[in-house]
Each structure stands twice: as structure tokens, then as C-alpha cells.
Design a protein around this motif. Structure first.
Motif, PDB file in Angstrom:
ATOM      1  N   LYS A 197      15.025 -25.789  17.182  1.00 43.26           N
ATOM      2  CA  LYS A 197      14.333 -25.284  19.055  1.00 43.26           C
ATOM      3  C   LYS A 197      13.577 -23.933  19.081  1.00 43.26           C
ATOM      4  O   LYS A 197      13.442 -23.209  19.225  1.00 43.26           O
ATOM      5  N   LEU A 198      14.146 -22.852  17.540  1.00 44.25           N
ATOM      6  CA  LEU A 198      13.316 -21.911  17.538  1.00 44.25           C
ATOM      7  C   LEU A 198      11.287 -22.103  16.913  1.00 44.25           C
ATOM      8  O   LEU A 198      10.974 -21.581  17.272  1.00 44.25           O
ATOM      9  N   GLU A 199      11.674 -23.518  15.764  1.00 39.33           N
ATOM     10  CA  GLU A 199       9.866 -23.837  15.851  1.00 39.33           C
ATOM     11  C   GLU A 199       9.334 -23.108  15.514  1.00 39.33           C
ATOM     12  O   GLU A 199       8.416 -22.629  14.877  1.00 39.33           O
ATOM     13  N   LEU A 200      10.241 -22.303  14.111  1.00 35.71           N
ATOM     14  CA  LEU A 200       9.981 -21.512  12.942  1.00 35.71           C
ATOM     15  C   LEU A 200       9.922 -22.060  11.400  1.00 35.71           C
ATOM     16  O   LEU A 200       9.420 -20.949  10.746  1.00 35.71           O
ATOM     17  N   GLY A 201       9.964 -22.895  11.092  1.00 36.03           N
ATOM     18  CA  GLY A 201      10.531 -23.542   9.714  1.00 36.03           C
ATOM     19  C   GLY A 201      11.430 -23.171   9.678  1.00 36.03           C
ATOM     20  O   GLY A 201      12.293 -23.369  10.317  1.00 36.03           O
ATOM     21  N   GLN A 202      11.830 -23.915   8.107  1.00 41.68           N
ATOM     22  CA  GLN A 202      13.208 -23.380   7.253  1.00 41.68           C
ATOM     23  C   GLN A 202      13.751 -22.169   7.733  1.00 41.68           C
ATOM     24  O   GLN A 202      13.492 -21.440   8.584  1.00 41.68           O
ATOM     25  N   ILE A 203      15.129 -22.067   8.047  1.00 39.83           N
ATOM     26  CA  ILE A 203      15.568 -21.779   8.326  1.00 39.83           C
ATOM     27  C   ILE A 203      15.918 -20.191   7.704  1.00 39.83           C
ATOM     28  O   ILE A 203      16.060 -18.882   7.696  1.00 39.83           O
ATOM     29  N   GLU A 204      15.735 -20.284   6.477  1.00 41.97           N
ATOM     30  CA  GLU A 204      15.282 -19.241   5.121  1.00 41.97           C
ATOM     31  C   GLU A 204      14.293 -18.476   5.867  1.00 41.97           C
ATOM     32  O   GLU A 204      14.303 -17.545   4.939  1.00 41.97           O
ATOM     33  N   GLU A 205      12.828 -19.400   6.007  1.00 40.80           N
ATOM     34  CA  GLU A 205      11.879 -18.489   6.378  1.00 40.80           C
ATOM     35  C   GLU A 205      11.935 -17.828   7.878  1.00 40.80           C
ATOM     36  O   GLU A 205      11.868 -16.644   8.735  1.00 40.80           O
ATOM     37  N   VAL A 206      12.573 -18.205   8.947  1.00 40.49           N
ATOM     38  CA  VAL A 206      12.677 -17.876   9.918  1.00 40.49           C
ATOM     39  C   VAL A 206      13.806 -16.238   9.590  1.00 40.49           C
ATOM     40  O   VAL A 206      13.573 -15.352   9.920  1.00 40.49           O
ATOM     41  N   ILE A 207      14.717 -15.966   9.034  1.00 43.33           N
ATOM     42  CA  ILE A 207      15.610 -14.681   7.793  1.00 43.33           C
ATOM     43  C   ILE A 207      14.235 -13.857   7.833  1.00 43.33           C
ATOM     44  O   ILE A 207      14.683 -12.320   8.010  1.00 43.33           O
ATOM     45  N   MET A 208      13.231 -14.680   6.668  1.00 47.78           N
ATOM     46  CA  MET A 208      12.550 -13.777   6.795  1.00 47.78           C
ATOM     47  C   MET A 208      12.096 -13.201   7.427  1.00 47.78           C
ATOM     48  O   MET A 208      11.183 -11.839   7.796  1.00 47.78           O
ATOM     49  N   GLN A 209      10.977 -13.416   8.374  1.00 43.47           N
ATOM     50  CA  GLN A 209      10.891 -13.212   9.790  1.00 43.47           C
ATOM     51  C   GLN A 209      11.550 -11.842  10.201  1.00 43.47           C
ATOM     52  O   GLN A 209      10.756 -11.048  10.694  1.00 43.47           O
ATOM     53  N   ALA A 210      12.618 -11.913  10.730  1.00 41.24           N
ATOM     54  CA  ALA A 210      13.630 -11.582  11.149  1.00 41.24           C
ATOM     55  C   ALA A 210      13.813 -10.259  10.519  1.00 41.24           C
ATOM     56  O   ALA A 210      14.291  -8.562  11.067  1.00 41.24           O
ATOM     57  N   HIS A 211      13.999  -9.930   9.420  1.00 41.40           N
ATOM     58  CA  HIS A 211      14.005  -8.543   8.051  1.00 41.40           C
ATOM     59  C   HIS A 211      12.830  -8.296   8.443  1.00 41.40           C
ATOM     60  O   HIS A 211      12.595  -7.312   8.917  1.00 41.40           O
ATOM     61  N   ASP A 212      11.697  -8.973   8.992  1.00 41.82           N
ATOM     62  CA  ASP A 212      10.125  -8.127   9.116  1.00 41.82           C
ATOM     63  C   ASP A 212      10.602  -7.561  10.224  1.00 41.82           C
ATOM     64  O   ASP A 212       9.746  -6.212  10.390  1.00 41.82           O
ATOM     65  N   GLU A 213      10.400  -8.335  11.179  1.00 44.44           N
ATOM     66  CA  GLU A 213      10.593  -7.153  12.269  1.00 44.44           C
ATOM     67  C   GLU A 213      11.954  -6.619  12.175  1.00 44.44           C
ATOM     68  O   GLU A 213      11.007  -5.511  12.985  1.00 44.44           O
ATOM     69  N   LEU A 214      12.393  -6.295  11.985  1.00 41.55           N
ATOM     70  CA  LEU A 214      13.530  -4.957  12.122  1.00 41.55           C
ATOM     71  C   LEU A 214      12.912  -4.263  11.021  1.00 41.55           C
ATOM     72  O   LEU A 214      12.576  -3.195  11.607  1.00 41.55           O
ATOM     73  N   GLY A 215      12.389  -4.418  10.020  1.00 40.21           N
ATOM     74  CA  GLY A 215      12.003  -3.867   8.784  1.00 40.21           C
ATOM     75  C   GLY A 215      10.468  -3.128  10.147  1.00 40.21           C
ATOM     76  O   GLY A 215      10.264  -1.145   9.789  1.00 40.21           O
ATOM     77  N   LEU A 216       9.840  -3.505  10.579  1.00 40.13           N
ATOM     78  CA  LEU A 216       8.246  -3.168  11.702  1.00 40.13           C
ATOM     79  C   LEU A 216       8.620  -2.100  12.538  1.00 40.13           C
ATOM     80  O   LEU A 216       8.418  -1.233  13.203  1.00 40.13           O
ATOM     81  N   ALA A 217      10.213  -3.027  13.368  1.00 38.42           N
ATOM     82  CA  ALA A 217      11.409  -1.919  14.950  1.00 38.42           C
ATOM     83  C   ALA A 217      10.648  -0.739  14.505  1.00 38.42           C
ATOM     84  O   ALA A 217      11.396   0.518  14.602  1.00 38.42           O
ATOM     85  N   ALA A 218      11.784  -0.714  12.816  1.00 32.88           N
ATOM     86  CA  ALA A 218      11.576   0.740  12.593  1.00 32.88           C
ATOM     87  C   ALA A 218      10.764   1.945  11.720  1.00 32.88           C
ATOM     88  O   ALA A 218      10.265   3.092  12.094  1.00 32.88           O
ATOM     89  N   LYS A 219       9.692   0.930  11.623  1.00 33.11           N
ATOM     90  CA  LYS A 219       7.910   1.486  11.768  1.00 33.11           C
ATOM     91  C   LYS A 219       7.640   2.505  12.593  1.00 33.11           C
ATOM     92  O   LYS A 219       6.759   2.938  12.853  1.00 33.11           O
ATOM     93  N   MET A 220       7.925   1.263  13.671  1.00 34.30           N
ATOM     94  CA  MET A 220       7.428   1.424  15.369  1.00 34.30           C
ATOM     95  C   MET A 220       7.973   3.129  15.340  1.00 34.30           C
ATOM     96  O   MET A 220       7.337   3.854  16.066  1.00 34.30           O
ATOM     97  N   ILE A 221       8.963   2.930  14.963  1.00 29.28           N
ATOM     98  CA  ILE A 221       9.681   4.207  15.123  1.00 29.28           C
ATOM     99  C   ILE A 221       9.277   5.573  14.761  1.00 29.28           C
ATOM    100  O   ILE A 221       8.568   6.324  14.757  1.00 29.28           O
ATOM    101  N   GLU A 222       9.253   5.368  13.431  1.00 28.19           N
ATOM    102  CA  GLU A 222       8.877   6.110  12.438  1.00 28.19           C
ATOM    103  C   GLU A 222       7.212   6.382  13.190  1.00 28.19           C
ATOM    104  O   GLU A 222       6.936   7.941  12.893  1.00 28.19           O
ATOM    105  N   TRP A 223       6.269   5.384  12.704  1.00 28.81           N
ATOM    106  CA  TRP A 223       5.055   5.850  13.532  1.00 28.81           C
ATOM    107  C   TRP A 223       4.793   6.428  15.039  1.00 28.81           C
ATOM    108  O   TRP A 223       3.697   6.824  14.917  1.00 28.81           O
ATOM    109  N   LYS A 224       5.787   6.265  15.293  1.00 31.01           N
ATOM    110  CA  LYS A 224       5.959   6.975  16.686  1.00 31.01           C
ATOM    111  C   LYS A 224       4.251   6.158  18.174  1.00 31.01           C
ATOM    112  O   LYS A 224       4.094   6.787  18.310  1.00 31.01           O
TER     113      LYS A 224
END
Length: 198
Positions: A143-170
Motif C-alpha cells: 500500500k505504501l509502495e516505498l520499498g521494504q518495511i525496514e526502508e520505510v522505517i528509515m524514511q520515517a526516521h529521516d522525516e522526523l529528523g527533518l521536521a525537527a530541523k525545519m523548526i531549528e532552521w525556522k
């Protein structure tokens, strides 16, 4: 707590339970590593237990079948033991982090929409009374079409990190310098190729 005391040829590790183990000098690195692992595991368990005791209503815990998948066949990426609960938790943390951004920012709106969609796919697989097995995980992957579930987890962690950076970078604040006129104007392909000129 672990303390190390030195006496001539032997070292003693003293645990919080006041158990004393005598270790020779040659076995010290291995013993210290083992003691460190035991303490980290105990501390993690204690933190989880304390969090569970103080938490409000808990999210339903699905029945999780042991993983039968042996490898991702991607170097450096191990099979995750409970990928759907990890994804659910990561997506929830991402949504919480995004709350710190102004409501009208394009990044927040786009990321919330994407994360909510992915979270709904994961939560449907974790639904009440369902057993999470390899078939359920495969359904989420499809359903997600993003690769293996372990890759999806890595992408989710990256997005979480980016969200925090967007706040930091204003990144949502206005630019310090006004852009030059026409800087954000998209070019017209006909003009670029010389067509349409007379």
C-alpha cells in the motif's frame, strides 16, 4: 550503578544489588561490556515500566507474530522485529513535532497529510484483534509502495529528523533579503527555445 575498584591483579565490579564479581585483568573488557549491556537493558526496562505506569490510556497492543523474514538482502539493514509498531510510534512523533510549525506552512501541511495517510495504512494493519504477521507487513509495504518495511522505517526516521530541523532552521520565517524581481518566475519553454518570437 557499577563501580570499579582496583586491587593488585584483580578488579571487582559492584552492582546496585551489592553483588561482587571478581574478574581477572584479561577478562575486564568483556566483563565491562557485558555489565554495560545488562545495565542498559535494565535501565531501558525501568524507563518503559515507569512510562507505562504514568501514561494515560494506552494504544492497543496488537498480537505480533514472530518475524519469519530472515534478511532484507540490503547490506547494513537488519530485519526489524516489530516494524509496524515502530512506524506507528515514529509517525505519531512526527505529527507531534510538526505542531511546533505554523499551521499555514506548506511543509507542515504537506508532511502532515503524507504522514497521516501513512499512519492510517499502518493503523489499519494494527487494527483491533488482528495478528501482525508477514502478510500484514507485506500488505503495508504494497500500500505504501516505498520499498521494504525496514526502508520505510528509515524514511520515517529521516522525516522526523527533518521536521525537527525545519523548526531549528525556522524555514517558515520570511527571507532576510527580498528576492530580486522575477527570481521566482518560472521560465516559458517557448521563450527559452526561441519559439513564439516574431
Amino acid at each position: 550503578m557499577v563501580t570499579v575498584t582496583n586491587s593488585k591483579q584483580q578488579l571487582a565490579l559492584v552492582s546496585a544489588a551489592d553483588c561482587i564479581f571478581t574478574i581477572s585483568d584479561s577478562a575486564l573488557p568483556h566483563a565491562m561490556l557485558s555489565a554495560s549491556r545488562i545495565l542498559r537493558t535494565s535501565a531501558s526496562s525501568a524507563v518503559r515500566a515507569a512510562a507505562a505506569a504514568t501514561a494515560g490510556p494506552s494504544v492497543s497492543t496488537p498480537s505480533i507474530a514472530p518475524r519469519t523474514k530472515q534478511t532484507t538482502e540490503i547490506f547494513g539493514i537488519d530485519v526489524h522485529p516489530s516494524p509496524l509498531t515502530e512506524l506507528r510510534d515514529t509517525y505519531s512523533r512526527t505529527l507531534s513535532t510538526l505542531q511546533a510549525l505554523p499551521q499555514g506552512t506548506v511543509y507542515r501541511q504537506a508532511t502532515e497529510a503524507l504522514t497521516n495517510h501513512r499512519l492510517s495504512v499502518v493503523e489499519s494493519a494494527l487494527g483491533q484483534g488482528k495478528i501482525v504477521d508477514e502478510d500484514a507487513i507485506k500488505t503495508v509495504e504494497d500500500k505504501l509502495e516505498l520499498g521494504q518495511i525496514e526502508e520505510v522505517i528509515m524514511q520515517a526516521h529521516d522525516e522526523l529528523g527533518l521536521a525537527a530541523k525545519m523548526i531549528e532552521w525556522k524555514a517558515f520565517e520570511p527571507l532576510e533579503h527580498t528576492p530580486a524581481p522575477g527570481q521566482w518566475k518560472y521560465f516559458d519553454m517557448r521563450e527559452e527555445s526561441g519559439e513564439g518570437e516574431q
